[in-house]
Design a protein around this motif. Structure first.
Motif, PDB file in Angstrom:
ATOM      1  N   THR A 203       0.856  -1.183   0.000  1.00  0.00           N
ATOM      2  CA  THR A 203       0.000   0.000   0.000  1.00  0.00           C
ATOM      3  C   THR A 203       0.894   1.235   0.000  1.00  0.00           C
ATOM      4  O   THR A 203       1.837   1.324   0.783  1.00  0.00           O
TER       5      THR A 203
ATOM      6  N   VAL B 286      -2.177  -2.648   3.671  1.00  0.00           N
ATOM      7  CA  VAL B 286      -3.516  -2.631   4.253  1.00  0.00           C
ATOM      8  C   VAL B 286      -4.369  -3.520   3.346  1.00  0.00           C
ATOM      9  O   VAL B 286      -4.450  -3.279   2.139  1.00  0.00           O
TER      10      VAL B 286
ATOM     11  N   CYS C 152      -7.716   4.405   1.268  1.00  0.00           N
ATOM     12  CA  CYS C 152      -8.179   3.053   1.548  1.00  0.00           C
ATOM     13  C   CYS C 152      -9.656   3.131   1.939  1.00  0.00           C
ATOM     14  O   CYS C 152     -10.047   3.971   2.742  1.00  0.00           O
TER      15      CYS C 152
ATOM     16  N   VAL D 172      -3.729  -5.286   8.835  1.00  0.00           N
ATOM     17  CA  VAL D 172      -2.723  -4.265   8.549  1.00  0.00           C
ATOM     18  C   VAL D 172      -1.376  -4.918   8.808  1.00  0.00           C
ATOM     19  O   VAL D 172      -1.134  -5.460   9.884  1.00  0.00           O
TER      20      VAL D 172
END
Length: 141
Positions: free
Chosen positions: A17, A33, A41, A51
């Motif tokens: 991410t 994520v 997100c 996460v």
């Protein structure tokens, strides 16, 4: 062989991410994520997402503390329900130079308002330094 190594690196990088570093003292910080490659997100209320943060530790530490929050109206608010004991989600203690792989499930509670925000995840070592610190935009729906 070199092309294969480059291809593997590109595939591994593609699954991370995008985020902004906010003062990590650890190096080679990666954030993933679940379900989000490019922010903002989208975090759906009532869901649980993983996460994952990986970093190379700049120093040894016996502990790792999670400091997670969101910026709401210019005020940094702690993320309710996040367990602050980071050692529950990775091996502690860890040594300087070791690669730390931390993954924690995060509940997006139904009670959260539907808003756009900036989310911060900090993994804090025993000295109070941010081994990893990531900031990214998110929208709670």
């Amino acid at each position: 062989m070199r092309a294969l190594v480059l291809l593997i690196f590109l595939v591994a990088s593609a699954s991370a991410t995008f985020f902004q570093d906010c003062g990590s003292v650890g190096s080679n910080v990666e954030v993933n994520v679940e379900g989000c490659d490019v922010p903002p997100c989208i975090l759906e209320r009532g869901q649980t997402i993983d996460v994952n943060i990986k970093f190379t530790a700049s120093r040894s530490s016996q502990t790792l503390t999670v400091d997670a929050g969101a910026n709401i109206g210019g005020i940094q608010v702690p993320w309710p329900g996040v367990d602050t004991n980071g050692c529950l989600y990775t091996a502690c203690p860890f040594a300087a130079g070791s690669r730390v792989d931390w993954t924690m499930p995060v509940d997006i509670l139904r009670e959260y308002p539907a808003i756009s925000t900036i989310v911060t995840f900090r993994l804090v070592d025993g000295n109070g330094d941010f081994q990893a610190c990531a900031v990214l935009p998110a929208t709670i729906v």
